[in-house]
Write an enzyme that holds these catalytic residues in place. Structure first.
Site, PDB file in Angstrom:
ATOM      1  N   HIS A  77      11.950  91.595  79.415  1.00  0.00           N
ATOM      2  CA  HIS A  77      13.301  91.770  78.890  1.00  0.00           C
ATOM      3  C   HIS A  77      14.277  92.080  80.019  1.00  0.00           C
ATOM      4  CE1 HIS A  77      16.581  92.822  76.227  1.00  0.00           C
ATOM      5  NE2 HIS A  77      15.838  92.426  75.205  1.00  0.00           N
ATOM      6  N   HIS A  78      15.453  91.470  79.940  1.00  0.00           N
ATOM      7  CA  HIS A  78      16.468  91.670  80.985  1.00  0.00           C
ATOM      8  C   HIS A  78      16.970  93.117  81.008  1.00  0.00           C
ATOM      9  CE1 HIS A  78      18.938  90.233  84.134  1.00  0.00           C
ATOM     10  NE2 HIS A  78      19.157  89.025  83.665  1.00  0.00           N
ATOM     11  N   ALA A  79      16.797  93.858  79.929  1.00  0.00           N
ATOM     12  CA  ALA A  79      17.171  95.274  79.941  1.00  0.00           C
ATOM     13  C   ALA A  79      16.292  96.072  80.882  1.00  0.00           C
ATOM     14  CB  ALA A  79      17.075  95.869  78.528  1.00  0.00           C
TER      15      ALA A  79
END
Length: 483
Positions: A140-142
């Site tokens: 996930h880019h988070a």
């Protein structure tokens, strides 16, 4: 203990039924050098178990939500972390060609990650033609930005089929604060948010004319220049970035994805750059301009002016090293004209190179707007604000960008994963209504430029056509050297 930054939270909040905010890579490998001549899920699970702590954002960490959404989530080590729970295996039916692989990867990329566990997933793919295998891994880019993703990948790779020794993980498990502490800190942060927001406004208003889609609005440039004058900041080079024109891939995206990948010879790209006076990145951008021009022109959709490409730029400083990992995503976007409207190949390359030079000079003065704007909205309302922006974009016809083009330099020597030689590594990124339904990301590795293209399938059903156009574009520039 670490907490998501405001930029991390934007990626977390950006997910909708049609937008997935993870990034991925597809490694094609030769398992002949593995023990027993086969790469297995058990071997990969053991490798990750031994090296998860080496990643800049350890792969064992999961999200912990703050009650009532009063604050941004925290990261903590998952007490039940087991890499095997994140790994699955599939086998392609015969003939195991690249088209089948691309369809499978597109389907895998459409699926959201399970937020109750560490935010990554790996699929080992057998049955490729020629005895090859593939490893698809998404995060996930988070949790990770492009630079951190490269560092996490490096933690799992070796310089030979033999696994190197790594230090054991001796750090104490990190735990999120207790419920009462999280709520207390969240309320305190909300109380102080007006001041923090005011400071963000002071920092961001002078940069408004650099925000894609905003900078082209009437009066914004004047306000930004006035703010720079009041604050005594020096004026940076003029942007002159046009509004992004309408294209077939700048319509509301759906949930389905299409993927294509291919390779370009790095030596040929470097030779073109040396002869025409540009960098590898300049050549990559020019190739993309030519491929897009061909694709649009064939459909009678070529705009009279340039496209606007978003180019991700890392804000990390080499001297900070691992200290910056705790600071989460440190990425901004440079919006650059892409000279698809220029007919002559030599003139097109010159225009692309000049535009990139000008926009990079400007970016050095104004690259921090992503961080400042993401911090304007208090955490309890940030999720709704992000989703509203994504929903409003297609309804209002707002086009900050036409597409994303990203060039990631990689190692120029062979690497091995669990004993298997990595033959190629194709990035698979994300598409959104704000950035367009087309993303072209390239990664240079061991003498090639590996191209990964992802699209909204409703808008660009067959991105492999763009890979073909990239090859033609390189041939066109190479022909210029013979004239």
């Amino acid at each position: 203990m670490s907490q998501l930054t405001s930029v991390d939270a934007v990626f977390l909040n950006a997910e909708t039924d049609t937008t997935r905010a993870h990034i991925a890579g597809l490694g094609v490998v030769d398992p002949a050098t593995c023990p027993g001549g086969r790469l297995t899920a058990a071997a990969l699970a053991g490798l990750i178990s031994r090296r998860a702590h080496l990643a800049p954002r350890p792969l064992r960490r999961r999200l912990v939500q703050v009650p009532l959404g009063l604050d941004r989530p925290y990261w903590e080590d998952d007490p039940e972390f087991d890499p095997a729970r994140h790994i699955s295996e599939v086998t392609l039916p015969r003939p195991g060609d690249d088209e089948q692989l691309a369809r499978l990867v597109a389907a895998l990329h459409e699926r959201p990650l399970d937020r109750s566990r560490p935010l990554w997933e790996l699929v080992l793919i057998h049955g490729l033609a020629g005895g090859r295998a593939a490893v698809y891994m998404k995060v996930h880019h988070a949790a990770i930005d492009g630079v951190m993703a490269a560092e996490a990948l490096a933690a799992l790779l070796d310089l030979s089929p033999d696994e190197r020794d790594v230090p054991a993980d001796e750090t104490a498990p990190q735990r999120a604060p207790g419920t009462a502490e999280m709520m207390r800190d969240g309320l305190l942060r909300m109380a102080g948010h007006p001041l923090a927001s005011a400071l963000s406004v002071v920092r961001s208003v002078p940069l408004l004319d650099d925000v894609p889609g905003v900078g082209s609005l009437p009066g914004v440039g004047r306000v930004a220049r006035l703010a720079r004058g009041v604050l005594g900041r020096r004026e940076h080079p003029a942007a002159d970035t046009p509004a992004a024109p309408p294209t077939p891939f700048n319509r509301p995206i759906g949930a389905r994805r299409a993927v294509a990948f291919g390779e370009l010879p790095l030596d040929d790209v470097k030779r073109v750059g040396r002869a025409l006076g540009g960098s590898v990145n300049d050549v990559v951008m020019a190739l993309c301009a030519t491929a897009l021009r061909t694709w649009l022109d064939k459909r009678g959709e070529l705009p009279a002016g340039p496209l606007v490409a978003g180019v991700p730029i890392s804000l990390r400083r080499p001297d900070r090293g691992a200290d910056e990992a705790a600071e989460g995503n440190m990425t901004s976007i440079l919006a650059a004209p892409l000279a698809t409207h220029v007919a002559d190949p030599a003139d097109r390359f010159t225009a692309v190179r000049a535009d990139m030079d000008r926009m990079k000079r400007r970016f050095t003065e104004s690259g921090g707007w992503v961080r400042d704007l993401s911090a304007l909205v208090p955490a309890p309302f940030a999720g709704a604000a992000t989703k509203l922006a994504l929903l409003a974009a297609p309804m209002t016809g707002m086009r900050p960008l036409n597409l994303i083009v990203s060039n990631v330099p990689g190692p120029q020597f062979p690497l091995f994963l669990g004993g298997a030689r990595v033959l190629a590594y194709y990035p698979v990124s994300l598409v959104t209504d704000l950035s367009g339904g087309l993303n072209i990301t390239v990664f240079s590795y061991d003498g090639t430029i590996d191209v990964g293209i992802i699209t909204c399938r409703d808008l660009v059903p067959d991105p492999s056509e763009l890979v073909d156009h990239l090859h033609d574009a390189l041939g066109e520039l190479t022909e210029l050297l013979r004239d």
